[in-house]
Design an enzyme around this catalytic site. Structure first.
Site, mmCIF file in Angstrom:
data_model
loop_
_atom_site.group_PDB
_atom_site.id
_atom_site.type_symbol
_atom_site.label_atom_id
_atom_site.label_comp_id
_atom_site.label_asym_id
_atom_site.label_seq_id
_atom_site.Cartn_x
_atom_site.Cartn_y
_atom_site.Cartn_z
ATOM 1 N N SER A 242 0.835 -1.218 0.000
ATOM 2 C CA SER A 242 0.000 0.000 0.000
ATOM 3 C C SER A 242 0.863 1.260 0.000
ATOM 4 C CB SER A 242 -0.960 0.007 1.182
ATOM 5 O OG SER A 242 -0.283 -0.239 2.391
ATOM 6 N N HIS A 272 -2.165 -8.855 1.952
ATOM 7 C CA HIS A 272 -1.822 -7.586 2.616
ATOM 8 C C HIS A 272 -2.978 -7.229 3.558
ATOM 9 C CE1 HIS A 272 0.096 -3.885 3.391
ATOM 10 N NE2 HIS A 272 -0.195 -3.196 2.307
ATOM 11 N N HIS A 318 5.871 -12.743 8.160
ATOM 12 C CA HIS A 318 6.053 -11.372 7.657
ATOM 13 C C HIS A 318 7.204 -11.340 6.663
ATOM 14 C CE1 HIS A 318 6.396 -7.002 7.588
ATOM 15 N NE2 HIS A 318 5.141 -7.028 7.990
ATOM 16 N N ARG A 327 3.151 -4.192 16.938
ATOM 17 C CA ARG A 327 1.771 -3.725 16.779
ATOM 18 C C ARG A 327 0.798 -4.806 17.264
ATOM 19 N NH1 ARG A 327 1.845 -2.439 10.569
ATOM 20 N NH2 ARG A 327 2.695 -4.544 10.667
ATOM 21 N N ASP A 373 -2.056 -8.426 12.085
ATOM 22 C CA ASP A 373 -3.416 -8.882 11.812
ATOM 23 C C ASP A 373 -3.869 -10.029 12.706
ATOM 24 O OD1 ASP A 373 -3.849 -7.048 9.794
ATOM 25 O OD2 ASP A 373 -2.765 -8.279 8.357
HETATM 26 N N1 HAX Z 1 1.285 -19.980 7.180
HETATM 27 C C1 HAX Z 1 1.728 -20.929 6.331
HETATM 28 N N2 HAX Z 1 2.794 -20.776 5.529
HETATM 29 C C2 HAX Z 1 3.452 -19.612 5.615
HETATM 30 C C3 HAX Z 1 3.071 -18.590 6.508
HETATM 31 C C4 HAX Z 1 1.920 -18.816 7.295
HETATM 32 N N3 HAX Z 1 1.442 -17.885 8.134
HETATM 33 N N4 HAX Z 1 3.923 -17.546 6.375
HETATM 34 C C5 HAX Z 1 4.803 -17.905 5.419
HETATM 35 N N5 HAX Z 1 4.521 -19.152 4.972
HETATM 36 C C6 HAX Z 1 5.159 -19.879 3.879
HETATM 37 C C7 HAX Z 1 4.997 -19.094 2.593
HETATM 38 O O1 HAX Z 1 3.724 -19.306 2.009
HETATM 39 C C8 HAX Z 1 6.139 -19.591 1.771
HETATM 40 O O2 HAX Z 1 5.760 -20.853 1.268
HETATM 41 P P1 HAX Z 1 6.241 -21.335 -0.200
HETATM 42 O O3 HAX Z 1 7.729 -21.392 -0.100
HETATM 43 O O4 HAX Z 1 5.551 -22.635 -0.370
HETATM 44 O O5 HAX Z 1 5.769 -20.270 -1.155
HETATM 45 C C9 HAX Z 1 7.221 -19.830 2.817
HETATM 46 O O6 HAX Z 1 6.546 -19.918 4.086
HETATM 47 C C10 HAX Z 1 8.242 -18.685 2.896
HETATM 48 O O7 HAX Z 1 7.547 -17.468 3.051
HETATM 49 P P2 HAX Z 1 8.238 -16.224 3.798
HETATM 50 O O8 HAX Z 1 9.414 -15.791 3.013
HETATM 51 O O9 HAX Z 1 8.427 -16.537 5.235
HETATM 52 O O10 HAX Z 1 7.077 -15.139 3.722
HETATM 53 P P3 HAX Z 1 6.745 -14.160 2.515
HETATM 54 O O11 HAX Z 1 7.601 -12.961 2.667
HETATM 55 O O12 HAX Z 1 6.740 -14.868 1.213
HETATM 56 O O13 HAX Z 1 5.225 -13.807 2.851
HETATM 57 C C11 HAX Z 1 3.396 -13.244 4.192
HETATM 58 C C12 HAX Z 1 4.882 -13.011 3.933
HETATM 59 C C13 HAX Z 1 2.919 -12.257 5.262
HETATM 60 C C14 HAX Z 1 2.598 -12.984 2.911
HETATM 61 C C15 HAX Z 1 3.188 -14.700 4.664
HETATM 62 O O14 HAX Z 1 3.863 -14.875 5.892
HETATM 63 C C16 HAX Z 1 1.735 -15.087 4.809
HETATM 64 O O15 HAX Z 1 1.105 -15.488 3.824
HETATM 65 N N6 HAX Z 1 1.177 -14.986 6.050
HETATM 66 C C17 HAX Z 1 -0.226 -15.261 6.269
HETATM 67 C C18 HAX Z 1 -1.078 -14.117 5.746
HETATM 68 C C19 HAX Z 1 -0.876 -12.873 6.584
HETATM 69 O O16 HAX Z 1 -0.851 -12.920 7.802
HETATM 70 N N7 HAX Z 1 -0.754 -11.709 5.917
HETATM 71 C C20 HAX Z 1 -0.662 -10.419 6.604
HETATM 72 C C21 HAX Z 1 0.708 -9.827 6.581
HETATM 73 C C22 HAX Z 1 0.781 -8.511 7.284
HETATM 74 C C23 HAX Z 1 0.313 -7.421 6.382
HETATM 75 O O17 HAX Z 1 0.924 -7.061 5.388
HETATM 76 N N8 HAX Z 1 -0.801 -6.874 6.668
HETATM 77 O O18 HAX Z 1 -1.300 -5.952 5.864
#
Ligand code: HAX
Length: 441
Positions: A242, A272, A318, A327, A373
């Protein structure tokens, strides 16, 4: 001194620092880029400049150098309030100094003077089909208001580059003042069928007005939560979608309405800002399945079942942080102080104890700790705001504070249009081939 005067006072020194970096030290190497980063979403590449906030992977966000506990302790508040004024946070983000109570209240007064939803936005929102997602309504209202941009008007009148930041600040104050009114209208219209425009009370602050306009049952409690929520969600340095989308679009000299609408579109994505609604849905799913807060063993199994079905555990992980998000901690402390016996809070606390273990055992997530979140929806739920799809709108109201501060300073420093270079897959493969060739003896 107003926000405008304070920024004007600081500008010469900041412009000199920016000039020196861009002219005298432009060739100093900051970072290198790997193939993994190019194919992996540009993670960790140091290529953005902002002084509004900084995320330390091992500590979390700092707003203008202040950690979350420091922000909550040092910013001024009205007597009888627990959580500081949002106006004080905006002053901090814009100016880089902790304001006095009067300075924070002056920002609140600016907002009160400007806080109304234009009639054409009122009409547009009512014309949309009733099943439209609130984030679509919110982004649409913001895009429509670009017609009121003072920046765009002055730009076409031939404004000098040095002056860009002043109408950018005017637009930003207008936008941030209008957002809680629009968000409250969307809430009351979408879920309660009400069509009158909410009225902003100049005697009340930003958070208390929001609580009043959405007609929260516990006005005092929800005003505290609103202040906390907007402050915590305001900024998270420049690389999150964002903030970056707003900055990128703003770099074309689009006004802040158009730029922020781009940011909101990014916020609406499930990875996000939409994650907060998914997170609460997951908590409620657990709660319903077990008819209450489960045992640690039941939750452990449920978390594994979520992962085994190919889903993520929402609220955990994250892209940058490697510790529990401060937070998250601030919201958990608020919940435990005000309603420790709330079932969803107890459940969120149990998830905090169990989910990191499960994620560590799975071994994929780089950060098994909770993000912002993991708890925010449970707090809204407690105060009766139970329409999940509205939560990202709340995030958007908060996020506007940070991205507008960035926008004003980007114009003030004359930051250029962003234009990174891309390569093709064949080019990358060629580079890999060359890099892997054994070097001559
Ligand atoms: N549950 C399961 N698997 C997860 C995970 C979770 N909470 N967090 C990371 N992973 C997985 C990823 O999907 C990724 O898997 P693949 O290799 O199979 O693609 C692997 O672990 C490595 O990911 P990472 O490098 O640790 O994390 P990214 O930087 O790729 O992604 C995310 C960060 C926040 C998108 C991710 O942790 C996620 O999907 N979390 C759950 C959704 C979430 O909470 N989103 C909110 C984030 C905060 C935000 O921006 N709010 O606006």
């Amino acid at each position: 001194m107003t926000l405008r005067d304070k920024i004007a006072q600081q500008l010469p020194a900041w412009r000199e620092r920016f000039r020196a970096l861009s002219k005298e030290y432009a060739d100093v190497v900051v970072d290198q880029v790997t193939v993994g980063q190019i194919v992996g979403g540009m993670r960790d590449i140091k290529a953005l400049l902002t002084d509004i906030s900084y995320v330390d992977p091992a500590e979390g966000i700092r707003f203008r150098g202040l950690s979350i506990p420091e922000v909550l302790r040092l910013l001024p508040r009205r007597s009888g309030d627990e959580i500081p004024l949002v106006g004080g946070l905006y002053y901090l983000l814009m100016v880089g100094e902790v304001p006095t109570l009067d300075q924070a209240l002056a920002v609140e007064t600016e907002w009160a003077r400007r806080a109304e939803m234009p009639e054409y936005v009122h009409c547009i929102l009512q014309e949309m089909p009733s099943d439209t997602h609130p984030m679509i309504l919110f982004a649409q209202a913001v895009v429509a208001m670009a017609r009121d941009s003072i920046f765009t008007k002055k730009y076409h009148e031939g404004m000098k580059k040095d002056a860009y930041w002043e109408p950018a600040l005017e637009d930003s104050l207008n936008l941030t003042a209008r957002l809680p009114v629009i968000a409250a209208f969307i809430y009351r219209m979408k879920y309660f069928g009400e069509t009158e425009r909410p009225h902003y009370d100049p005697e009340l602050d930003y958070g208390a007005n929001f609580a009043r306009m959405i007609k929260a049952e516990d006005q005092k409690g929800y005003a505290e939560l609103s202040r906390l929520y907007f402050i915590l969600h305001s900024d998270h340095e420049s690389g999150n979608v964002s903030a970056h989308a707003t900055h990128l679009v703003g770099s074309t000299l689009s006004d802040i309405y158009l730029a922020f609408a781009a940011g909101l579109s990014g916020l609406a994505g499930p990875l996000h800002g939409l994650a907060n609604q998914e997170c609460l849905a997951w908590l409620l799913e657990v709660y319903q399945k077990f008819g209450g807060v489960p045992t640690r063993e039941q939750l452990y199994q449920f978390a594994w079942d979520t992962l085994n079905s190919g889903k993520v555990i929402p609220g955990y992980g994250h892209a940058v942080l490697r510790v529990p998000d401060p937070r998250f901690t601030a919201q958990m402390e608020f919940a435990k102080a005000h309603f420790p016996d709330d079932d969803l809070v107890r459940l969120a606390d149990l998830v905090f104890q169990v989910a990191p273990t499960v994620l560590k055992e799975q071994g994929k997530a780089k950060n098994p700790a909770p993000n912002v979140d993991a708890i925010s929806g449970a707090l809204q739920y407690h105060y009766g705001v139970r329409q999940f799809d509205f939560y990202t709108v709340l995030f958007g109201v908060g996020r506007a504070l940070g991205v507008t501060a960035n926008y004003v300073w980007a114009r003030a420093l004359g930051q250029p249009i962003e234009r990174p270079k891309s390569v093709t897959t064949a080019m990358l493969e060629e580079m890999v081939k060359k890099a892997k060739q054994p070097s001559a003896p």
